[in-house]
Scaffold this motif. Structure first.
Motif, PDB file in Angstrom:
ATOM      1  N   HIS A 139     -11.418 -39.673  59.446  1.00  0.00           N
ATOM      2  CA  HIS A 139     -12.454 -39.561  60.605  1.00  0.00           C
ATOM      3  C   HIS A 139     -11.898 -40.131  62.021  1.00  0.00           C
ATOM      4  O   HIS A 139     -10.998 -40.893  61.862  1.00  0.00           O
ATOM      5  CB  HIS A 139     -13.692 -40.461  60.225  1.00  0.00           C
ATOM      6  N   CYS A 140     -12.199 -39.503  62.967  1.00  0.00           N
ATOM      7  CA  CYS A 140     -11.572 -39.668  64.279  1.00  0.00           C
ATOM      8  C   CYS A 140     -12.277 -41.176  64.577  1.00  0.00           C
ATOM      9  O   CYS A 140     -13.432 -41.388  64.496  1.00  0.00           O
ATOM     10  CB  CYS A 140     -12.441 -38.797  65.364  1.00  0.00           C
ATOM     11  N   ARG A 141     -11.514 -41.753  64.968  1.00  0.00           N
ATOM     12  CA  ARG A 141     -11.547 -43.309  65.336  1.00  0.00           C
ATOM     13  C   ARG A 141     -12.846 -43.465  66.465  1.00  0.00           C
ATOM     14  O   ARG A 141     -13.396 -44.456  66.491  1.00  0.00           O
ATOM     15  CB  ARG A 141     -10.591 -44.026  65.899  1.00  0.00           C
ATOM     16  N   HIS A 142     -12.914 -42.493  67.269  1.00  0.00           N
ATOM     17  CA  HIS A 142     -13.788 -42.508  68.293  1.00  0.00           C
ATOM     18  C   HIS A 142     -15.096 -41.738  67.986  1.00  0.00           C
ATOM     19  O   HIS A 142     -16.341 -42.300  68.362  1.00  0.00           O
ATOM     20  CB  HIS A 142     -13.365 -41.842  69.652  1.00  0.00           C
ATOM     21  N   CYS A 143     -15.184 -40.646  67.574  1.00  0.00           N
ATOM     22  CA  CYS A 143     -16.413 -39.792  67.153  1.00  0.00           C
ATOM     23  C   CYS A 143     -16.810 -39.607  66.005  1.00  0.00           C
ATOM     24  O   CYS A 143     -18.048 -39.034  65.726  1.00  0.00           O
ATOM     25  CB  CYS A 143     -16.281 -38.580  67.931  1.00  0.00           C
ATOM     26  N   ARG A 144     -15.793 -39.853  64.979  1.00  0.00           N
ATOM     27  CA  ARG A 144     -16.298 -39.890  63.652  1.00  0.00           C
ATOM     28  C   ARG A 144     -16.134 -38.561  62.902  1.00  0.00           C
ATOM     29  O   ARG A 144     -16.496 -38.260  61.833  1.00  0.00           O
ATOM     30  CB  ARG A 144     -17.569 -40.629  63.252  1.00  0.00           C
TER      31      ARG A 144
ATOM     32  N   VAL B  91      -7.233 -39.862  66.551  1.00  0.00           N
ATOM     33  CA  VAL B  91      -8.205 -39.341  67.276  1.00  0.00           C
ATOM     34  C   VAL B  91      -8.311 -37.990  67.144  1.00  0.00           C
ATOM     35  O   VAL B  91      -6.981 -37.382  67.700  1.00  0.00           O
ATOM     36  CB  VAL B  91      -7.887 -39.794  68.780  1.00  0.00           C
ATOM     37  N   CYS B  92      -9.402 -37.181  67.567  1.00  0.00           N
ATOM     38  CA  CYS B  92      -9.483 -35.708  67.113  1.00  0.00           C
ATOM     39  C   CYS B  92      -9.188 -35.048  68.561  1.00  0.00           C
ATOM     40  O   CYS B  92      -8.835 -35.838  69.563  1.00  0.00           O
ATOM     41  CB  CYS B  92     -11.023 -35.510  66.918  1.00  0.00           C
ATOM     42  N   ALA B  93      -9.090 -33.829  68.422  1.00  0.00           N
ATOM     43  CA  ALA B  93      -8.488 -33.089  69.663  1.00  0.00           C
ATOM     44  C   ALA B  93      -9.518 -33.126  70.807  1.00  0.00           C
ATOM     45  O   ALA B  93      -9.181 -33.371  71.970  1.00  0.00           O
ATOM     46  CB  ALA B  93      -8.381 -31.520  69.258  1.00  0.00           C
ATOM     47  N   ILE B  94     -10.864 -33.066  70.552  1.00  0.00           N
ATOM     48  CA  ILE B  94     -11.701 -33.298  71.459  1.00  0.00           C
ATOM     49  C   ILE B  94     -11.637 -34.885  72.453  1.00  0.00           C
ATOM     50  O   ILE B  94     -11.745 -34.673  73.638  1.00  0.00           O
ATOM     51  CB  ILE B  94     -13.183 -33.077  70.855  1.00  0.00           C
ATOM     52  N   CYS B  95     -11.867 -35.621  71.516  1.00  0.00           N
ATOM     53  CA  CYS B  95     -11.445 -36.949  72.054  1.00  0.00           C
ATOM     54  C   CYS B  95     -10.507 -37.300  72.833  1.00  0.00           C
ATOM     55  O   CYS B  95     -10.434 -38.120  73.770  1.00  0.00           O
ATOM     56  CB  CYS B  95     -11.737 -38.104  70.941  1.00  0.00           C
ATOM     57  N   ALA B  96      -9.407 -36.546  72.387  1.00  0.00           N
ATOM     58  CA  ALA B  96      -8.059 -36.553  73.163  1.00  0.00           C
ATOM     59  C   ALA B  96      -7.795 -35.969  74.470  1.00  0.00           C
ATOM     60  O   ALA B  96      -7.088 -36.158  75.083  1.00  0.00           O
ATOM     61  CB  ALA B  96      -6.882 -36.629  72.227  1.00  0.00           C
TER      62      ALA B  96
HETATM   63 ZN   LIG Z   1     -13.117 -37.630  68.112  1.00  0.00          ZN
END
Ligand SMILES: [Zn+2]
Ligand SMILES: [Zn+2]
Lengths: 199, 199
Positions: free
Chosen positions: B55-60, B67-72
């Protein structure tokens, strides 16, 4: 940089029949959310199965051994041979009827326009086998489609040349239908009332 | 002796959503008959994906990176956060709308009877994030079900506590839909929240 793994997984799942983009997405998310163990098991079994499963030397069915379990079984009737187009048809007959003879899986049907002739269906080997004299009846269970009927007639001729009785599943299997989707009762009845192929 | 590999494969395929015995058989045979390469690729990608995707650390959301591509992405609007129940909802919004803000994936909805509370949905982390002051609007896109609505109300309170504006997707008659076929609840809601026609 290659595509994210999740996208690769969704794309890879589309190799499965009937699975489009939306279904592949749903499958990928379900595996990640709730079925990681089952998914890993699937990955392992799939890799091993695709590496190890070939065709039975006698009946051409899928098997990971040289001779499949049915062909190797001493308890099957060695005088009856049932010819089907594909392994799913074999499975359907095995599950729906009490048939205890052997099978021959054509892995297709005669279709000259697609380059599928007697050779591609392994009919040389079938002819040799019928010539050995142990088989007394060839039950022809190709699908009741135009190509399936043409294949049935060809097989009937082949059988008669070797003095083997050809028979055909009784009417009851819907015309134009596929054996795989016929309900058990119909299939079982049709199998039980099979008749000798007319000349 | 264990079951034949083919049976193991058919059984393993049933882990996929909506795949019963018949479908699993068809899939297994199709892979063996025509898609060995695609099947091997699926086995590989599936194994790697299930091992690597977390899971992405920011958005799950699901991602194989921390960290996923969108959050990054620096090009996303850092002031907008859209809360959805699941990754498929995130995907649907991303594909259907021009939204360029960030997401928060709840991976569920409040359901006290199933033991799913604010903690399970990561709402502590969400609250901390809203407290940091960068987010100005929380777009609440939970499903319009009883539990989804309850979750939406909870999220709205959370946002207001941190002086963030909560908003909710509009509900109403679907575009291209016929009034006659819209369910009563939706129609009643759409009627009650009608707005003046723009000139
Ligand atoms: Zn994310
Ligand atoms: Zn065999």
């Amino acid at each position: 940089m290659s595509a994210p793994l999740l996208e690769q997984l969704i794309e890879a799942l589309r190799v499965l029949p009937g699975v489009g983009q939306k279904t592949a997405q749903r499958m990928a998310y379900q595996l990640l959310e709730r079925e990681r163990q089952g998914g890993k098991h699937l990955a392992e079994v799939l890799a091993v199965a695709l590496d190890s499963i070939g065709h039975c030397r006698h009946c051409r069915d899928f098997t990971e051994t040289e001779v499949c379990a049915i062909c190797a079984s001493a308890s099957r009737d060695q005088h009856l041979l049932c010819a089907v187009e594909s392994p799913v048809d074999r499975l359907a007959i095995e599950q729906a009827t009490g048939y205890r003879g052997l099978y021959f899986i054509l892995q297709g049907r005669l279709s000259p326009l697609d380059g599928i002739g007697p050779r591609e269906l392994g009919l040389d080997a079938l002819s040799e086998r019928l010539a050995q004299g142990e088989i007394t009846e060839l039950i022809i269970a190709t699908n009741p489609t135009v190509e399936g009927e043409a294949t049935a007639h060809y097989l009937a001729q082949l059988a008669r040349q070797q003095s083997v009785h050809p028979s055909r599943l009784a009417h009851g299997v819907p015309l134009g239908g596929e054996l795989e989707y016929v309900d058990r009762g119909t299939l079982s009845h049709a199998f039980g009332t099979r008749s000798e192929m007319p000349k």
